[in-house]
Enzyme design. Structure first.
Site, PDB file in Angstrom:
ATOM      1  CD  GLU A  84      -2.824  -1.143   0.380  1.00  0.00           C
ATOM      2  OE1 GLU A  84      -3.073  -0.339  -0.283  1.00  0.00           O
ATOM      3  OE2 GLU A  84      -3.269  -2.398   0.149  1.00  0.00           O
ATOM      4  CB  CYS A 135      -2.301   6.456   2.209  1.00  0.00           C
ATOM      5  SG  CYS A 135      -3.598   5.504   2.943  1.00  0.00           S
TER       6      CYS A 135
END
Ligand code: NAP
Length: 512
Positions: free
Chosen positions: A256, A295
């Site tokens: 990720e 993020c």
């Protein structure tokens, strides 16, 4: 100063030297140290594999689910203390600390519920059985069984609690022991969680290990049944994926990574409408929640040229309401960046972007943030996004966004979003069904999640920044190519899918 230890082979262990120092980013005060030097990480993984693995695999899904529920409760019982620790080490305001801590307990509880629903099984049937020969007696059925290795979880600095929980919940429920390695700079909340869990005695020996400090030679000891789930920068993801041992053992790596998430505003959206207000509200939140260090935060906004001025004016008003300062001050809505090193990183990335952009709100600072100086929000305008590659490449991991014009055509809007080569999440704002459908189908291949903002959900939307346990998290390309959460889908990473062929009655009797 507090010394943070690691919990390996069912005991607390100290590194021998070269400790890293953790700071309170609001004050610059040094608060703890962590070292992993000299720890036998090969032995730690072997212990987890050989002791923790069998213990978890012997439990049913319902029992693993109950364990997750109890872990959630144990952590929640220390909520106030953990919120304070988060604020101290991650520089998050109370509201932003809740986002991390409550996100952790909520995700553990959600997977606890899934375990309860799965009941008394220890492995999963994958789909329906099928005839695979000329006679119905020759039958096939896919099953999913837990891998026999360790789930190695390497987390980023921005979610010390949720990052630990969202990964662990899936691995534990699948039946795989976990080694959690938080980012060193903000490890204090994870460390306190580790202490709470060890004191609770909930996790059987070897099922959960905790490595606090540098990763050391951990990845030199992985085997073919281990899994590495990483969250952090694309650069570190590349280093991990490229390691000889990982390649030689075909170790599963889920990454990720960075993402230049985008919003696209439909040409039908009128200034002052419900959909417009939702757009401005969510963009303001995405810029300032956790000081833009998410993020999933929006970095790029594509909108018809005639809406740019109105967007800047609306953001001037909404950002003026976001007080910026020390995370310890309860009146402050946006704290400093999470680590002292982040300020120069964010400043330099912003400088790179600003070369070909106008600064519409705020300014590119010159300082280094020493002593906890917060990073003020900055809004840029890039008039020629098709010929300005850095706006699609440089991730400014702070409270900054770039506004860019597009024609209003959904195909062009989707293509502009795709210029960053894959995102975690894209958001559109429109009440035009045709536009929404056309843009959705352009966005879906390039984004792990698409939020369709409209007046119909204006009062319900949680915004693009919130990751839900029931929906997948992860995106293609630049975003790492990973997939986490998404309910049962989150277990796939930790399980082997095996096609079973044989006599139908035998298969049905054995697999149930
Ligand atoms: P980072 O520097 O890549 O570090 C991430 C983790 O990797 C840390 O635990 C770090 O440990 C560890 N690490 C560093 N070098 C390593 C190596 N050679 N081998 C194995 N592990 C290594 O990222 P960060 O600065 O913490 O996080 C910010 C980035 O994460 C941003 O780019 C953001 O977009 C991304 N992020 C993505 C997501 C997502 O879900 N997609 C979520 C959050 C953040 P140490 O701390 O000990 O160095």
């Amino acid at each position: 100063m507090q010394e943070l230890k690691s919990f390996l082979q069912n005991e607390w262990q100290s590194g021998t030297d070269k400790p890293a120092t953790l700071f309170d980013p609001s004050t610059g005060e040094a608060i703890a140290t962590a070292s992993t030097a000299g720890l036998d990480l090969g032995a730690a993984l072997a212990y987890a594999r050989n002791t923790g693995g069998p213990a978890l695999r012997a439990m049913t899904f319902a029992e693993r689910g109950e364990l997750l529920t109890n872990m959630s409760k144990a952590i929640h019982a220390h909520r106030a203390e953990l919120l304070e620790i988060s604020t101290r080490n991650a520089g998050t305001t109370l509201r932003d600390s809740k986002f991390d801590i409550d996100g952790a307990t909520g995700t553990l509880a959600a997977y606890g519920d899934i375990g309860k629903e799965l009941g008394d099984r220890t492995f999963l049937l994958d789909g329906e059985g099928m005839q695979v020969g000329r006679s119905p007696r020759f039958h096939g059925q896919h099953i999913q069984v837990p891998l026999r290795g360790v789930a190695i979880h390497i987390n980023a600095f921005n979610f010390p609690a949720w990052g630990f929980a969202e990964k662990l919940a899936c691995a534990f429920l699948a039946g795989v022991p976990v080694l959690t390695k938080p980012a060193t700079s903000t490890a204090l909340p994870s460390y306190r969680i580790a202490e709470i869990l060890v004191e609770s005695g909930l996790c059987p020996a070897g099922t959960w290990s905790f490595l606090c400090g540098s990763v050391g030679d951990l990845l030199q000891h992985v085997t073919a049944q281990d899994v590495v789930a990483f969250t952090g920068s694309a650069a570190t993801a590349r280093v991990i994926r490229g390691q000889e041992r990982i390649i030689a053992q075909s170790v599963r790596v889920n990454a990720e990574a960075d993402s230049l998430n985008a919003m696209v505003i439909g040409p039908d959206v009128e200034v002052g409408s419900d959909t417009w207000d939702l757009f401005i509200r969510e963009l303001t939140r995405e810029m300032t929640q956790k000081s833009g260090q998410k993020c999933t935060a929006t970095r790029r906004v594509f909108l018809p040229e005639n809406l740019i001025t109105a967007t800047v004016e609306a953001l001037k008003d909404s950002l003026a309401e976001v007080s910026v300062g020390s995370a310890h001050d309860e009146s402050v809505r946006m704290g400093p960046l999470s680590t002292p090193g982040q300020y120069p990183d964010v400043r330099d990335a912003l400088k790179e972007l600003a070369v070909d952009c106008e600064v519409a709100i705020g300014q590119v600072p010159d300082g280094d943030g020493a002593g906890g100086v917060p990073f003020e929000p900055v809004v840029l305008i890039c008039r020629d996004p098709k010929n300005t590659p850095q706006v699609h490449e440089v991730e400014v991991f702070g409270p900054c966004v770039t506004l860019m014009p597009y024609s209003g055509d959904p195909i062009e809007g989707g293509a502009m979003v795709a210029l960053s080569n894959g995102c975690l999440v894209a958001t559109m704002y429109s009440d035009d069904l045709e536009f929404t459908k056309d843009l959705l189908l352009e966005l879906a291949p390039w984004n792990g999640r698409v939020l369709m903002g409209s007046k119909r959900i204006a009062d319900h939307s949680t915004g693009p920044g919130i990751v839900m346990p029931s929906l997948v998290h992860g995106g293609p390309g630049r975003a790492g190519g990973g997939l986490e959460l998404g309910g049962l889908r989150g277990l796939n990473l930790y399980m082997q899918t095996c096609a079973v062929q044989g006599s139908r009655p035998v298969i049905e009797k054995i697999l149930g």
